[in-house]
Motif scaffolding. Sequence first.
Motif, short mmCIF file in Angstrom:
data_model
loop_
_atom_site.label_atom_id
_atom_site.label_comp_id
_atom_site.label_asym_id
_atom_site.label_seq_id
_atom_site.Cartn_x
_atom_site.Cartn_y
_atom_site.Cartn_z
N TYR B 221 0.95 -1.04 0.38
CA TYR B 221 0.26 -0.03 -0.02
C TYR B 221 1.06 1.10 0.18
O TYR B 221 1.62 1.64 0.61
CB TYR B 221 -0.27 -0.44 1.43
N ARG B 223 1.91 5.36 -0.60
CA ARG B 223 1.46 6.73 -0.56
C ARG B 223 0.83 7.34 -2.07
O ARG B 223 1.62 6.63 -2.78
CB ARG B 223 2.01 7.62 -0.06
N ALA B 224 -0.42 7.57 -2.77
CA ALA B 224 -0.24 8.02 -4.58
C ALA B 224 0.60 9.20 -3.93
O ALA B 224 1.00 10.08 -5.54
CB ALA B 224 -1.63 8.82 -4.43
N LYS B 262 -1.14 -1.11 -3.84
CA LYS B 262 -2.39 -0.07 -4.34
C LYS B 262 -1.86 0.79 -3.50
O LYS B 262 -1.93 1.20 -3.00
CB LYS B 262 -3.20 -0.94 -2.74
N ALA B 263 -2.43 2.15 -4.67
CA ALA B 263 -2.00 3.60 -4.44
C ALA B 263 -3.17 4.10 -3.72
O ALA B 263 -4.21 3.90 -3.62
CB ALA B 263 -1.93 3.76 -5.81
N GLY B 264 -2.45 4.66 -2.55
CA GLY B 264 -2.95 5.12 -1.67
C GLY B 264 -4.28 6.57 -2.32
O GLY B 264 -3.32 6.80 -3.83
N SER B 279 -9.29 0.35 3.90
CA SER B 279 -9.03 1.59 3.02
C SER B 279 -8.14 0.34 1.80
O SER B 279 -8.91 0.58 0.57
CB SER B 279 -7.49 2.06 2.22
N LEU B 280 -7.74 -0.81 1.95
CA LEU B 280 -7.58 -1.77 0.32
C LEU B 280 -8.63 -2.27 0.50
O LEU B 280 -8.44 -2.53 -0.82
CB LEU B 280 -6.43 -3.77 1.18
#
Lengths: 165, 583
Positions: B221, B223-224, B262-264, B279-280
């Motif tokens: 996961y 951070r975007a 997985k991009a936050g 969030s996932l």
Amino acid sequence: MNCCCNKQPSDLSLLSSVLNEYKDTKGSLITILQKAQDIYGYLPTDVIYHVAEETGNTPAKVMGVATFYTQFRLSPVGKHLIMLCQGTACHVNGSKRIQAAITEELGITDGETTEDGLFSLKCVACLGCCSLSPVMMINEETYGSLTPEKAVDILRELRAKEEVE
Amino acid sequence: MRIAVGSGSCGIAAGAGKVYSALENLISDYNNITLGVTGCIGMCYLEPIVDLYNGEALAARLVRVSEKDAENIVQAASTGDMSLVENLMITENDNCFLTQQTRIALRHCGIIDPTRIDDYMKEDGYKALQKVLTTMTPDDVIQVIKTSGLAGRGGAGFPTWFKWNAAKESKGEEKYLICNADEGDPGAFMDRAVIESDPHNLIEGMLIGAYTIGAKEAVVYVRAEYPLAIKRLENAIAQAKEKGLLGKNILGTDFSCEMRIKAGAGAFVCGEETALIESLEGSRGMPRLKPPFPAQCGYWQKPSNINNVETFANVPWILLNGGEAFSAMGTENSKGTKVFALTGKIKKGGLVEIPMGMTLREVIYNIGGGIKNDAQFKAVQMGGPSGGCIPKELLDTVIDYKALSATGAIMGSGGMVVMDESTCMVNMAKFFLDFTAKESCGKCVPCRIGTKRMLEILTRITDGEGKEGDIELLEELCEAIKDGALCGLGQTAPNPVLTTIRYFRNEYEAHINEKKCPAHECTNLITYEIDADTCRGCTLCAKKCPANAITGTLKNPHTIDGDKCIKCGQCHTVCKFGAVRTI
């Protein structure tokens, strides 16, 4: 929520390939919204309803996710999105003065867009370039070791480029 | 010769991309030079950095390079005549930033090319995985990790072996291994550097974890806000798949594991493990009540194990070198090394990996070179919004979990922001509360409303409207939030306020009682004045003043009209003679 009845409806067909790829994978709502934002530049209301319908979620759930995360926008942004870092290191090294300079130059504050639609300003938590603080990021390019003058020069340069084009 | 351009996010922000393009345009004329990239060596204050290699040996490290230097660099690389780039070579004084460190998690950062799996393989890459898969049982791995004393590097410092063992012991076929790369602490960038500079090390560490707990699926996961880290990791995952290091029957064994990113989407609270799981799953990142712990009931209600990037980055080294080698470093209660992001008012800012047990003074003065402009050290902020400020009287505190907790701060994920006397500690506390109040998910009342009320009080104090009893009220609120909040974000949110009250109570009192800001930072509490003896009458300040508050004629001392002054500080900034003072 803004009323969308006077707005041009969004072209929902642009989203079909994304929905086909992800809608049956559980837990992919955030990914779908990220891709939708890449397509439309923001999340228009009709797109939110469409995503809800296609993924079997309530519009409230989709709206809830869209408003929880800072990445998602519910209104369009300017061509150049200025992300001004407000992290600890930037704070200590004077990011507030940079913000004041940008506001003076463009006449917009955090979350606003210039009238000509060229610039939007968004204050963000931390861009992770702390050693170069204060920092801002415009269109994925990071500008470090800013001074108020340097920040203004960068904006003027971008505007000048636009005028040439 | 080989030219390697340091291309982490910091390097690129400093201009490494332009340097790379300039070099690329020139080298086509030479057949004895190759050009590549490397990750972040951690000397961010010297970026852009270009290394010249003769075979495997580093021939020269060039710093603060600009595209104008490209010609000389190419000449030097082609002829071997290093005198051409002598002006760019790193000095001994700067080099000791690196030589005083002990690098394990960062051991390949800035050395290998993060975009090439072969570079990682050459450095014994994936050998630990091979050893684990072919000669060790999951219990053997847990034993080694236990011996090493490795604890969670995300901040809480929970023993890694314990978490792995709990997840392993949990019943069920479907288990998940998750890497928390949602590095949201403002002032911290260790995880970004590891992913950007050595992504295969993370993948290898995660695979060993997955094998140990029995997970067939691993998720990172991220951070975007870290687009480059995501790109490098995507590339590394694809390369590992191609080599049979990910997917079905890894290295020809029965162990299979898939990995994805997985991009936050931007929420600090998602660094909390149960919020991250929410969030996932595609929901709002709101924490869950614990227990049940993720090890029993996590992602999709299945047993899950979540570790931080730096934790995983230590794992391959530990498995190759043995748990004892790791535990030989450090103190009684904290083993191994820790990476810190040293920033703020520091001369040499960057990434620092040191064995536990070093003192704060050694890190800040010996490695970091002391305070910018030789100003007075005031405090160091550790652990971001969950941590606290440590004052100069405690500079000799050793870096270990226990000693740092005793100060009221925490080890945290590794943010270390240095402050000098121009930083107002009340304003600093306000800064962090502003952050936590905005990032509070809103699920529990103590955090949602408590942080908001604290922020209001702090705003009042910094605006010069503080009242008697405000400090006590803040303390009372702090205790209530600590006791009552649901997750780590809320429980630790009062730390910046508590530590600043504990060590800088006099500053709070000055704001409230005397309406003065001792650091001259809070605009409502300062006035600008021009010193008539120092002012040369250059008129610059009068020209720059947006409020026309400054009057004076050429070559005569100027004065500021306090009624008109909007306290923007422009005059203070532009004055070349230091004549504008704050009182």
